[in-house]
Design a protein around this motif. Structure first.
Motif, PDB file in Angstrom:
ATOM      1  N   ILE A 144     -16.013  22.111 -10.015  1.00 44.55           N
ATOM      2  CA  ILE A 144     -14.756  21.986  -9.274  1.00 44.55           C
ATOM      3  C   ILE A 144     -13.816  21.014  -9.993  1.00 44.55           C
ATOM      4  O   ILE A 144     -12.618  21.295 -10.150  1.00 44.55           O
ATOM      5  CB  ILE A 144     -15.023  21.516  -7.826  1.00 44.55           C
ATOM      6  CG1 ILE A 144     -15.820  22.578  -7.076  1.00 44.55           C
ATOM      7  CG2 ILE A 144     -13.720  21.208  -7.109  1.00 44.55           C
ATOM      8  CD1 ILE A 144     -16.243  22.164  -5.679  1.00 44.55           C
ATOM      9  N   GLN A 145     -14.346  19.896 -10.448  1.00 38.21           N
ATOM     10  CA  GLN A 145     -13.508  18.914 -11.139  1.00 38.21           C
ATOM     11  C   GLN A 145     -12.967  19.471 -12.452  1.00 38.21           C
ATOM     12  O   GLN A 145     -11.777  19.303 -12.771  1.00 38.21           O
ATOM     13  CB  GLN A 145     -14.321  17.635 -11.407  1.00 38.21           C
ATOM     14  CG  GLN A 145     -14.647  16.821 -10.180  1.00 38.21           C
ATOM     15  CD  GLN A 145     -15.782  17.393  -9.351  1.00 38.21           C
ATOM     16  OE1 GLN A 145     -16.509  18.281  -9.809  1.00 38.21           O
ATOM     17  NE2 GLN A 145     -15.933  16.914  -8.130  1.00 38.21           N
ATOM     18  N   LEU A 146     -13.812  20.149 -13.206  1.00 41.63           N
ATOM     19  CA  LEU A 146     -13.371  20.729 -14.474  1.00 41.63           C
ATOM     20  C   LEU A 146     -12.337  21.827 -14.237  1.00 41.63           C
ATOM     21  O   LEU A 146     -11.362  21.957 -14.987  1.00 41.63           O
ATOM     22  CB  LEU A 146     -14.572  21.286 -15.243  1.00 41.63           C
ATOM     23  CG  LEU A 146     -15.538  20.240 -15.801  1.00 41.63           C
ATOM     24  CD1 LEU A 146     -16.782  20.912 -16.368  1.00 41.63           C
ATOM     25  CD2 LEU A 146     -14.865  19.406 -16.878  1.00 41.63           C
ATOM     26  N   THR A 147     -12.523  22.632 -13.178  1.00 44.02           N
ATOM     27  CA  THR A 147     -11.557  23.689 -12.848  1.00 44.02           C
ATOM     28  C   THR A 147     -10.200  23.089 -12.523  1.00 44.02           C
ATOM     29  O   THR A 147      -9.156  23.587 -12.971  1.00 44.02           O
ATOM     30  CB  THR A 147     -12.066  24.520 -11.660  1.00 44.02           C
ATOM     31  OG1 THR A 147     -13.300  25.136 -12.014  1.00 44.02           O
ATOM     32  CG2 THR A 147     -11.056  25.596 -11.288  1.00 44.02           C
ATOM     33  N   LEU A 148     -10.196  22.012 -11.741  1.00 44.84           N
ATOM     34  CA  LEU A 148      -8.941  21.352 -11.404  1.00 44.84           C
ATOM     35  C   LEU A 148      -8.232  20.840 -12.655  1.00 44.84           C
ATOM     36  O   LEU A 148      -7.016  20.982 -12.795  1.00 44.84           O
ATOM     37  CB  LEU A 148      -9.201  20.191 -10.443  1.00 44.84           C
ATOM     38  CG  LEU A 148      -9.526  20.558  -8.991  1.00 44.84           C
ATOM     39  CD1 LEU A 148     -10.021  19.342  -8.234  1.00 44.84           C
ATOM     40  CD2 LEU A 148      -8.298  21.136  -8.299  1.00 44.84           C
ATOM     41  N   CYS A 149      -8.979  20.229 -13.562  1.00 44.36           N
ATOM     42  CA  CYS A 149      -8.383  19.709 -14.795  1.00 44.36           C
ATOM     43  C   CYS A 149      -7.757  20.816 -15.624  1.00 44.36           C
ATOM     44  O   CYS A 149      -6.689  20.646 -16.227  1.00 44.36           O
ATOM     45  CB  CYS A 149      -9.435  18.973 -15.621  1.00 44.36           C
ATOM     46  SG  CYS A 149     -10.020  17.432 -14.886  1.00 44.36           S
ATOM     47  N   GLN A 150      -8.409  21.968 -15.671  1.00 44.76           N
ATOM     48  CA  GLN A 150      -7.921  23.062 -16.502  1.00 44.76           C
ATOM     49  C   GLN A 150      -6.781  23.828 -15.837  1.00 44.76           C
ATOM     50  O   GLN A 150      -5.853  24.281 -16.504  1.00 44.76           O
ATOM     51  CB  GLN A 150      -9.079  24.008 -16.816  1.00 44.76           C
ATOM     52  CG  GLN A 150     -10.144  23.363 -17.708  1.00 44.76           C
ATOM     53  CD  GLN A 150     -11.446  24.135 -17.723  1.00 44.76           C
ATOM     54  OE1 GLN A 150     -11.639  25.057 -16.937  1.00 44.76           O
ATOM     55  NE2 GLN A 150     -12.349  23.754 -18.611  1.00 44.76           N
ATOM     56  N   LYS A 151      -6.833  23.967 -14.522  1.00 46.78           N
ATOM     57  CA  LYS A 151      -5.824  24.766 -13.818  1.00 46.78           C
ATOM     58  C   LYS A 151      -4.514  24.021 -13.617  1.00 46.78           C
ATOM     59  O   LYS A 151      -3.442  24.629 -13.602  1.00 46.78           O
ATOM     60  CB  LYS A 151      -6.367  25.185 -12.449  1.00 46.78           C
ATOM     61  CG  LYS A 151      -7.484  26.223 -12.491  1.00 46.78           C
ATOM     62  CD  LYS A 151      -6.935  27.614 -12.647  1.00 46.78           C
ATOM     63  CE  LYS A 151      -8.051  28.656 -12.563  1.00 46.78           C
ATOM     64  NZ  LYS A 151      -7.521  30.025 -12.765  1.00 46.78           N
ATOM     65  N   MET A 152      -4.590  22.683 -13.449  1.00 52.80           N
ATOM     66  CA  MET A 152      -3.422  21.950 -12.971  1.00 52.80           C
ATOM     67  C   MET A 152      -2.660  21.199 -14.058  1.00 52.80           C
ATOM     68  O   MET A 152      -1.686  20.519 -13.765  1.00 52.80           O
ATOM     69  CB  MET A 152      -3.839  20.967 -11.883  1.00 52.80           C
ATOM     70  CG  MET A 152      -4.390  21.637 -10.642  1.00 52.80           C
ATOM     71  SD  MET A 152      -4.569  20.517  -9.245  1.00 52.80           S
ATOM     72  CE  MET A 152      -2.867  20.158  -8.827  1.00 52.80           C
ATOM     73  N   ASN A 153      -3.092  21.278 -15.307  1.00 53.29           N
ATOM     74  CA  ASN A 153      -2.404  20.551 -16.381  1.00 53.29           C
ATOM     75  C   ASN A 153      -2.202  19.078 -16.007  1.00 53.29           C
ATOM     76  O   ASN A 153      -1.084  18.560 -15.979  1.00 53.29           O
ATOM     77  CB  ASN A 153      -1.047  21.206 -16.690  1.00 53.29           C
ATOM     78  CG  ASN A 153      -1.196  22.584 -17.281  1.00 53.29           C
ATOM     79  OD1 ASN A 153      -2.013  22.796 -18.164  1.00 53.29           O
ATOM     80  ND2 ASN A 153      -0.427  23.538 -16.777  1.00 53.29           N
ATOM     81  N   ILE A 154      -3.306  18.423 -15.693  1.00 51.43           N
ATOM     82  CA  ILE A 154      -3.253  17.026 -15.244  1.00 51.43           C
ATOM     83  C   ILE A 154      -2.700  16.141 -16.357  1.00 51.43           C
ATOM     84  O   ILE A 154      -3.094  16.242 -17.515  1.00 51.43           O
ATOM     85  CB  ILE A 154      -4.656  16.555 -14.814  1.00 51.43           C
ATOM     86  CG1 ILE A 154      -5.100  17.343 -13.568  1.00 51.43           C
ATOM     87  CG2 ILE A 154      -4.673  15.061 -14.524  1.00 51.43           C
ATOM     88  CD1 ILE A 154      -6.522  17.054 -13.146  1.00 51.43           C
ATOM     89  N   THR A 155      -1.769  15.266 -15.989  1.00 49.51           N
ATOM     90  CA  THR A 155      -1.120  14.393 -16.960  1.00 49.51           C
ATOM     91  C   THR A 155      -1.999  13.215 -17.335  1.00 49.51           C
ATOM     92  O   THR A 155      -2.142  12.862 -18.505  1.00 49.51           O
ATOM     93  CB  THR A 155       0.214  13.870 -16.389  1.00 49.51           C
ATOM     94  OG1 THR A 155       0.988  14.960 -15.895  1.00 49.51           O
ATOM     95  CG2 THR A 155       1.001  13.128 -17.453  1.00 49.51           C
ATOM     96  N   ALA A 156      -2.587  12.554 -16.328  1.00 47.93           N
ATOM     97  CA  ALA A 156      -3.402  11.364 -16.569  1.00 47.93           C
ATOM     98  C   ALA A 156      -4.309  11.152 -15.368  1.00 47.93           C
ATOM     99  O   ALA A 156      -4.145  11.792 -14.326  1.00 47.93           O
ATOM    100  CB  ALA A 156      -2.511  10.147 -16.804  1.00 47.93           C
ATOM    101  N   ALA A 157      -5.263  10.232 -15.525  1.00 46.66           N
ATOM    102  CA  ALA A 157      -6.237   9.981 -14.464  1.00 46.66           C
ATOM    103  C   ALA A 157      -6.353   8.490 -14.182  1.00 46.66           C
ATOM    104  O   ALA A 157      -6.229   7.655 -15.083  1.00 46.66           O
ATOM    105  CB  ALA A 157      -7.604  10.543 -14.851  1.00 46.66           C
ATOM    106  N   VAL A 158      -6.583   8.176 -12.903  1.00 46.17           N
ATOM    107  CA  VAL A 158      -6.898   6.819 -12.453  1.00 46.17           C
ATOM    108  C   VAL A 158      -8.322   6.856 -11.908  1.00 46.17           C
ATOM    109  O   VAL A 158      -8.626   7.669 -11.031  1.00 46.17           O
ATOM    110  CB  VAL A 158      -5.916   6.342 -11.364  1.00 46.17           C
ATOM    111  CG1 VAL A 158      -6.353   4.991 -10.804  1.00 46.17           C
ATOM    112  CG2 VAL A 158      -4.500   6.255 -11.914  1.00 46.17           C
ATOM    113  N   ILE A 159      -9.184   6.004 -12.435  1.00 41.28           N
ATOM    114  CA  ILE A 159     -10.589   5.972 -12.026  1.00 41.28           C
ATOM    115  C   ILE A 159     -10.790   4.865 -10.987  1.00 41.28           C
ATOM    116  O   ILE A 159     -10.326   3.734 -11.179  1.00 41.28           O
ATOM    117  CB  ILE A 159     -11.520   5.711 -13.223  1.00 41.28           C
ATOM    118  CG1 ILE A 159     -11.271   6.745 -14.338  1.00 41.28           C
ATOM    119  CG2 ILE A 159     -12.974   5.734 -12.791  1.00 41.28           C
ATOM    120  CD1 ILE A 159     -11.657   8.142 -13.977  1.00 41.28           C
ATOM    121  N   VAL A 160     -11.478   5.205  -9.893  1.00 37.49           N
ATOM    122  CA  VAL A 160     -11.760   4.235  -8.829  1.00 37.49           C
ATOM    123  C   VAL A 160     -13.257   3.946  -8.827  1.00 37.49           C
ATOM    124  O   VAL A 160     -14.078   4.871  -8.896  1.00 37.49           O
ATOM    125  CB  VAL A 160     -11.316   4.758  -7.452  1.00 37.49           C
ATOM    126  CG1 VAL A 160     -11.571   3.712  -6.368  1.00 37.49           C
ATOM    127  CG2 VAL A 160      -9.836   5.141  -7.475  1.00 37.49           C
TER     128      VAL A 160
END
Length: 572
Positions: A286-302
Motif C-alpha cells: 500500500i505504501q509503495l503504491t501510494l508513492c508511485q501513484k501520487m508523485n510524492i514530492t517529499a516525506a516527513v518521518i514520525v
C-alpha cells in the motif's frame, strides 16, 4: 537671498526633525500605528526630503533612462537562502513599474510558495534597496505573491483530482501509535497559518484517524460531477475513508490497494499548495503504491525516542529512497514530558499555621495572617513563572544526532508528550487551532516553515542536479563538485580520507563520540566499489574493505574544506 517660509516648507521640516529624532532615540512609529508593516526611519527621512524637494522641481534628481536596469541590479543582491541564487535570476521580480509623476516604484515578488517563512524579510530588504534611489519618492510598493496552483501543469499520469496540487507531502511512521496522524493534522493547519492552501488525505483505509481528529464544518458528502467533493475545516480540505464510510474497512490487501486507487482518482482537491498525505503505518504494498501513484514530492518521518522506533525510521527512509522520494524532516514525538503541574495549597491549613507562628512571636492579628498567605501564594506563583519546565525523557534521549550524522537529515523536531495534544486529537479540533499561541504550536509552525523551504529545494533541485562525487581510478582520487559553490567546495579527496571519516555506529561510538575506527587501520589503497545517492542529502559508498558508509553531503563538503585549509596552511 532668504528662502520664504511657506506652510509646506515648515510642515516638511518638522516631519524631518521628528523622523531624525525617531532614528536617533529609537522610538518606533509602529507603536502609534501598529497596522503599518514597513519600519525604516531612514527611508521615512528620504520620503520626507523628497516631499520637501517637490517645492523646487529643479532640485529633484531626474529619472534615468535605464531605471529598470538599476532597480533589478539593486535587487539582485537579495539572495534566496534555500536556492542560493538571487531573486532576479530566479525570476521572482514581476510587474516592475514606475509612476514617473509620483516617482513611485512598484513590483511583485513572486515567491515559490505562499508559506515562505522569510517572506517578510524579503519584502523588507527589497523596500530598503529600492527606496535608496535618490530619484524615487522613497515609498516603493512591494507586493508578495506566489504562483496559483491551478495554473501549474500536472505531472504525467496524475489523477484528475490531483491535477492542481502543487506538492504532496507524505507523513509516515512505518509503525503505529507514534503520533503520525497528530503530526500530519497539526502540520497541515500550521502550513495554512503561513498562508498556503492545504489539504489532508487520510490514506489509512484499515483504521482512518482523520474523522476523529478533525470535525469538518459540514460533514455531508457531496459530488462535483463524478468527483467526490472534499470536506473542510477552517479552510483546510479534508478527505478520509471514514468520512464516506462509517468505520474501517475489513478487506484483503489487493482489494485495499484497488479501493485506495479508486478513492484517489475520485476525490477532487482543486488548487492546493500542499496536500498532506497521512500514510498508513508500514512499508508494504500500500505504501509503495501510494508513492508511485501520487508523485510524492517529499516525506516527513514520525518516530519516538526508543531504539525500536529508530530501526523503523531507517526502514522508512530506505523505502522512500527506493522510490526516489527525499525525506526532508524527522519528528520525534513524545520526546519528553514537561512537568508543569502547579502545587496545590490548603489555604485554611496555611493560614492556621501562619497564625500560630505569629502568636508564638506575640502577634495576634488574623488579618495579617491572611495577608501573609496571599504574599506566599503570589511569591510561589512568580517563582514558578521564572522556572523552566522540567523535561522528563521517559523514552530515552532519542536519536536526533544519529539521524543527522548517518542520513544527513538536518531538520529534526522534538515534540513533547502533552495531555492537551492528546485531548485535542480526540476532540475533533486540532491542537494548533485551540492553542495557537502555545510553545508547542510554535514548534509545529517551525516544522511547517521547514517543510515549505525544503520542498522548494526539492522542486527546484538546483544544487542536487549539479552536485557530483566521482571516482577517478587512474589518479585514485574522488573528484567532487557542489552546484553553485565557490572554489572551496570543489576539489579532490583521497578515498582513504573519506573512508576514515565514516561516522557509522561501527566506526564511532554513539553515546560518547569516541572514535572506534583507527586511521591507521584503513589502508591508503582503499577504493570505492560503488557510490549512489541516498535521498537528497547523503551518498552511500561500498568500500573495497567490505565496509558500507553513508555520508551526508554536508560532511563531504566540510571534509573537503578542511583538507584544503590544511594544504593552504602547509604552504604558508
Amino acid at each position: 537671498m532668504t528662502a520664504q517660509l511657506t506652510p509646506m516648507r515648515i510642515f516638511t521640516t518638522v516631519l524631518v526633525i521628528i523622523a531624525l529624532w525617531t532614528k536617533v532615540y529609537g522610538f518606533s512609529h509602529t507603536k502609534m500605528h501598529p497596522s503599518r508593516s514597513f519600519i525604516n526611519p531612514a527611508s521615512d527621512i528620504r520620503r520626507l526630503l523628497f516631499l520637501r524637494a517637490l517645492e523646487s522641481p529643479q532640485d529633484i534628481e531626474p529619472v534615468p533612462n535605464n531605471w529598470s536596469t538599476q532597480v533589478l541590479s539593486k535587487l539582485s543582491s537579495v539572495i534566496d537562502p534555500d536556492l542560493e541564487r538571487d531573486i532576479v535570476s530566479l525570476g521572482f521580480i514581476q510587474n516592475l513599474e514606475l509612476d514617473e509623476k509620483k516617482r513611485q516604484i512598484s513590483f511583485d515578488v513572486q515567491l515559490t510558495t505562499p508559506a515562505c517563512p522569510i517572506k517578510d524579510e524579503f519584502k523588507s530588504k527589497c523596500e530598503d534597496l529600492v527606496n535608496s534611489f535618490q530619484w524615487s519618492n522613497g515609498n516603493a510598493k512591494v507586493k508578495m505573491t506566489a504562483p496559483d496552483p491551478a495554473r501549474i501543469g500536472a505531472l504525467p499520469n496524475t489523477p484528475f483530482g490531483l491535477s492542481q496540487v502543487k506538492a504532496i507531502i507524505a507523513v509516515s511512521s512505518c509503525k503505529g501509535g507514534v503520533g503520525k496522524s497528530t503530526t500530519a493534522v497539526n502540520l497541515a493547519y500550521s502550513l495554512k497559518k503561513l498562508g498556503a492552501e492545504v489539504g489532508i488525505f487520510d490514506a489509512d483505509i484499515y483504521g482512518p484517524s482523520l474523522p476523529t481528529m478533525v470535525t469538518p464544518d459540514n460533514d455531508a458528502v457531496e459530488f462535483i460531477g463524478r468527483q467526490i467533493k472534499t470536506l473542510e475545516r477552517e479552510g483546510v480540505k479534508l478527505m478520509s475513508f471514514g468520512y464516506v464510510n462509517d468505520g474501517s474497512a475489513v478487506m484483503r490487501g489487493p482489494m485495499i490497494t484497488q479501493l485506495l486507487d479508486q478513492f484517489l482518482s475520485l476525490t477532487f482537491w482543486g488548487p492546493l499548495d500542499y496536500l498532506i498525505l497521512d500514510m498508513p503505518p508500514g512499508t508494504g504494498d500500500i505504501q509503495l503504491t501510494l508513492c508511485q501513484k501520487m508523485n510524492i514530492t517529499a516525506a516527513v518521518i514520525v518516530t519516538t525516542p526508543q531504539e525500536l522506533s529508530f530501526v523503523d525510521v531507517e526502514r522508512g527512509i530506505e523505502m522512500f529512497d527506493t522510490v526516489n522520494v527525499p525525506c526532508i524532516s524527522v519528528v520525534e514525538n513524545m520526546a519528553y514530558l514537561e512537568i508543569d503541574e502547579e502545587p496545590t495549597f490548603d489555604d485554611q491549613l496555611m493560614e492556621k499555621s501562619i497564625s500560630l507562628a505569629l502568636k508564638e512571636k506575640g502577634i495576634d492579628d488574623e488579618t495579617l495572617g491572611e495577608s501573609l498567605v496571599d504574599v506566599v501564594r503570589a511569591t510561589l506563583k512568580q517563582s514558578r513563572e521564572k522556572e523552566e519546565l522540567q523535561k522528563l525523557r521517559i523514552f530515552g534521549k532519542g536519536h536526533k544526532n544519529r539521524l543527522s550524522s548517518l542520513w544527513g537529515i538536518e531538520h529534526t523536531f522534538s515534540i513533547p508528550l502533552l495531555d492537551k495534544i492528546a485531548k485535542n486529537g480526540d476532540s475533533g479540533t486540532p491542537f494548533v487551532l485551540e492553542y495557537p499561541e502555545s510553545e508547542q504550536a510554535a514548534m509545529y509552525l517551525k516544522l511547517a516553515g521547514t517543510v515549505a523551504r525544503e520542498v522548494v529545494k526539492v522542486q527546484y533541485a538546483n544544487d542536487q542536479s549539479q552536485r557530483t562525487v566521482a571516482y577517478n581510478s587512474e589518479r585514485n582520487l574522488l573528484e567532487i563538485s557542489f552546484g553553485n559553490a565557490n572554489e572551496n567546495d570543489t576539489g579532490t579527496l583521497l578515498p582513504a580520507d573519506l573512508r576514515r571519516d565514516c561516522k557509522c555506529a561501527a566506526c564511532v561510538e554513539e553515546l560518547s563520540g569516541r572514535q572506534i575506527l583507527k586511521p591507521e587501520d584503513v589502508p591508503d589503497s582503499v577504493q570505492p566499489r560503488s557510490m549512489s545517492p541516498t535521498g537528497n542529502y547523503a551518498l552511500s559508498v561500498d568500500w573495497s574493505d567490505g565496509h558500507r558508509s553513508l555520508y551526508p553531503y554536508k560532511q563531504i563538503r566540510a571534509l573537503l574544506r578542511s583538507k584544503r585549509e590544511v594544504k593552504v596552511a602547509t604552504k604558508i
